[in-house]
Design an enzyme around this catalytic site. Structure first.
Site, mmCIF file in Angstrom:
data_model
loop_
_atom_site.group_PDB
_atom_site.id
_atom_site.type_symbol
_atom_site.label_atom_id
_atom_site.label_comp_id
_atom_site.label_asym_id
_atom_site.label_seq_id
_atom_site.Cartn_x
_atom_site.Cartn_y
_atom_site.Cartn_z
ATOM 1 N N LYS A 132 22.990 -11.004 35.916
ATOM 2 C CA LYS A 132 23.743 -11.806 36.879
ATOM 3 C C LYS A 132 22.826 -12.459 37.899
ATOM 4 O O LYS A 132 23.213 -13.386 38.586
ATOM 5 C CB LYS A 132 24.787 -10.934 37.580
ATOM 6 N N LYS A 189 16.872 -9.612 29.244
ATOM 7 C CA LYS A 189 18.257 -9.114 29.221
ATOM 8 C C LYS A 189 19.176 -10.071 29.984
ATOM 9 O O LYS A 189 18.726 -10.761 30.921
ATOM 10 C CB LYS A 189 18.341 -7.687 29.775
ATOM 11 N N LYS A 236 11.615 -6.133 39.711
ATOM 12 C CA LYS A 236 12.282 -6.771 40.858
ATOM 13 C C LYS A 236 11.298 -7.129 41.963
ATOM 14 O O LYS A 236 11.553 -8.029 42.750
ATOM 15 C CB LYS A 236 13.398 -5.863 41.415
HETATM 16 P P1 TYM Z 1 23.948 -2.917 37.573
HETATM 17 O O1 TYM Z 1 24.915 -3.212 38.647
HETATM 18 O O2 TYM Z 1 22.722 -3.755 37.460
HETATM 19 O O3 TYM Z 1 24.671 -2.961 36.172
HETATM 20 C C1 TYM Z 1 25.866 -2.258 35.928
HETATM 21 C C2 TYM Z 1 25.850 -1.677 34.527
HETATM 22 O O4 TYM Z 1 25.705 -2.723 33.554
HETATM 23 C C3 TYM Z 1 24.640 -2.404 32.676
HETATM 24 N N1 TYM Z 1 24.002 -3.665 32.244
HETATM 25 C C4 TYM Z 1 23.841 -4.043 30.970
HETATM 26 N N2 TYM Z 1 24.169 -3.445 29.806
HETATM 27 C C5 TYM Z 1 23.877 -4.101 28.662
HETATM 28 N N3 TYM Z 1 23.258 -5.318 28.625
HETATM 29 C C6 TYM Z 1 22.897 -5.945 29.770
HETATM 30 N N4 TYM Z 1 22.305 -7.131 29.731
HETATM 31 C C7 TYM Z 1 23.185 -5.308 31.008
HETATM 32 N N5 TYM Z 1 22.981 -5.645 32.313
HETATM 33 C C8 TYM Z 1 23.483 -4.620 33.056
HETATM 34 C C9 TYM Z 1 23.702 -1.549 33.502
HETATM 35 O O5 TYM Z 1 22.849 -0.781 32.686
HETATM 36 C C10 TYM Z 1 24.673 -0.723 34.299
HETATM 37 O O6 TYM Z 1 25.120 0.379 33.535
HETATM 38 N N6 TYM Z 1 21.364 1.070 39.230
HETATM 39 C C11 TYM Z 1 22.615 0.628 38.656
HETATM 40 C C12 TYM Z 1 23.827 0.966 39.507
HETATM 41 C C13 TYM Z 1 23.942 2.399 39.890
HETATM 42 C C14 TYM Z 1 24.330 3.469 39.042
HETATM 43 C C15 TYM Z 1 24.379 4.609 39.882
HETATM 44 C C16 TYM Z 1 24.632 3.551 37.680
HETATM 45 C C17 TYM Z 1 23.783 2.904 41.142
HETATM 46 N N7 TYM Z 1 24.048 4.231 41.121
HETATM 47 C C18 TYM Z 1 24.718 5.843 39.352
HETATM 48 C C19 TYM Z 1 24.966 4.802 37.181
HETATM 49 C C20 TYM Z 1 25.004 5.924 38.001
HETATM 50 C C21 TYM Z 1 22.598 -0.886 38.490
HETATM 51 O O7 TYM Z 1 21.876 -1.571 39.160
HETATM 52 O O8 TYM Z 1 23.524 -1.368 37.613
#
Ligand code: TYM
Length: 333
Positions: free
Chosen positions: A196, A193, A112
């Site tokens: 969004k 990957k 990032k």
């Molecule tokens: P975020 O908001 O980027 O994504 C949310 C969830 O979607 C999963 N994900 C994917 N899984 C499969 N293929 C993909 N291309 C893909 N893109 C996203 C992510 O792995 C995630 O599970 N840091 C985290 C948010 C967070 C969090 C937490 C998660 C903050 N605190 C505590 C678990 C526990 C994030 O940015 O997810």
């Protein structure tokens, strides 16, 4: 005692099919098996610049998506991170526990931050807030996509470090990453990957895309050389990604999906058409429910009740942590 599940999603844009297959689907499956808390991590979204009005709208939209995919507020606690101040309070303790070098090794930070002239300090300390999210709730299991694995490992290290320094306090959580679907790839480039934040909307399918747009995106999706339908992530990464999406949404083993198309002598064109049908059949009802929910007044009630429950769990844990590290408790009066 039911085990505790916690996960978070950032309200930083649309919700993609990657988010759905990697995370949200597991959230729904788990709500009948454990005490689940699912958090809209709006504070995490602030680690990169956000338009204030867009952030507000996206947070409501994400809450509507949570309900539309089948999360039931009677069975799972849905809440907004900034409604529970204990998250940022524990994050400070985590920032004091984590090492600079550990944060420097986080690949998500490196990705990032790459090429950016300005990077916020919070993008760097992001994993400390994520650890706080998880550890506040004595979480046993964290359903996430593969890209969060390193953050989960750091969270486990921090829980263990705290426990050994200050006495048994935190549960050490386990990640739950789907074997298939843990990393859904971009439609325009199977080496990246699905995300969004991509500049090209044709690289992802959003849960809010209508059937025509889904069809157009799948038609444009890149495929590999040859014409045989084979699940072979190494040699046919683009096709294997599309087969993965098909298999997960149709709930069929991926090798069987591929074999069925081969047996019919079908090529990429036919496969893409049928993939479109499968994706539309799965997502269109979600999109329709989403639009209804967004209109209604239920969202605010759900999030208020969710925050009240989350606070009731988080506050005693934060008080225990403050005491363990030696902070003087405030004296009433
Ligand atoms: P975020 O908001 O980027 O994504 C949310 C969830 O979607 C999963 N994900 C994917 N899984 C499969 N293929 C993909 N291309 C893909 N893109 C996203 C992510 O792995 C995630 O599970 N840091 C985290 C948010 C967070 C969090 C937490 C998660 C903050 N605190 C505590 C678990 C526990 C994030 O940015 O997810």
């Amino acid at each position: 005692m039911a085990s505790r599940v916690f996960s978070g999603v950032q309200p930083s844009g649309v919700v993609t099919l990657g988010n759905y297959l990697g995370a949200l689907r597991q959230f729904v499956a788990l709500q009948d098996q454990a005490d689940c808390l699912y958090c809209l991590v709006d504070l995490h979204a602030l680690t990169v610049p956000q338009d204030p009005a867009a952030l507000t709208a996206q947070t409501r939209q994400l809450a509507a998506v949570f309900l539309a995919v089948g999360l039931d507020p009677a069975r799972a606690t849905l809440f907004v991170q900034s409604h529970v101040p204990a998250h940022t309070q524990l994050a400070w303790i985590m920032e004091s526990l984590v090492h600079f070098g550990e944060l420097e090794r986080m690949t998500q930070f490196k990705d990032k931050a790459a090429g950016k002239a300005v990077v916020s300090a919070s993008l760097f300390t992001y994993p400390a807030l994520m650890a706080a999210d998880i550890l506040l709730y004595r979480t046993d299991l964290v359903p996430v996509g593969e890209d969060q694995k390193q953050h989960l490992e750091l969270t486990r290290d921090l829980a263990q470090r705290f426990n050994s320094r200050f006495g048994e306090t935190f549960t050490v959580p386990e990640p739950l990453i789907p074997k298939l679907g843990g990393r859904i790839m971009a439609l325009d480039d199977p080496t990246r990957k699905m995300s969004k934040s991509s500049a090209n909307p044709y690289s992802y399918i959003a849960l809010s895309d209508d059937p025509d747009l889904i069809a157009a995106k799948i038609r444009r999706a890149v495929t590999d050389s040859g014409r045989e339908i084979l699940y072979d992530p190494e040699h046919k990464p683009a096709l294997s990604n599309l087969l993965t999406i098909y298999a997960l949404l149709a709930e069929e083993p991926v090798e069987e999906v591929a074999a069925r198309f081969r047996a019919r002598g079908a090529g990429y064109g036919v496969f893409k058409q049928e993939l479109t049908d499968v994706v539309v059949a799965a997502l269109d009802p979600v999109r329709r429910r989403y639009l209804d929910i967004l209109e209604g007044a239920e969202l605010d009630r759900v999030l208020a009740a969710g925050a009240a429950r989350a606070r009731s769990l988080a506050e005693p844990m934060l008080a225990r942590v403050y005491e363990r590290v030696g902070l003087v408790p405030p004296v009433a009066g």
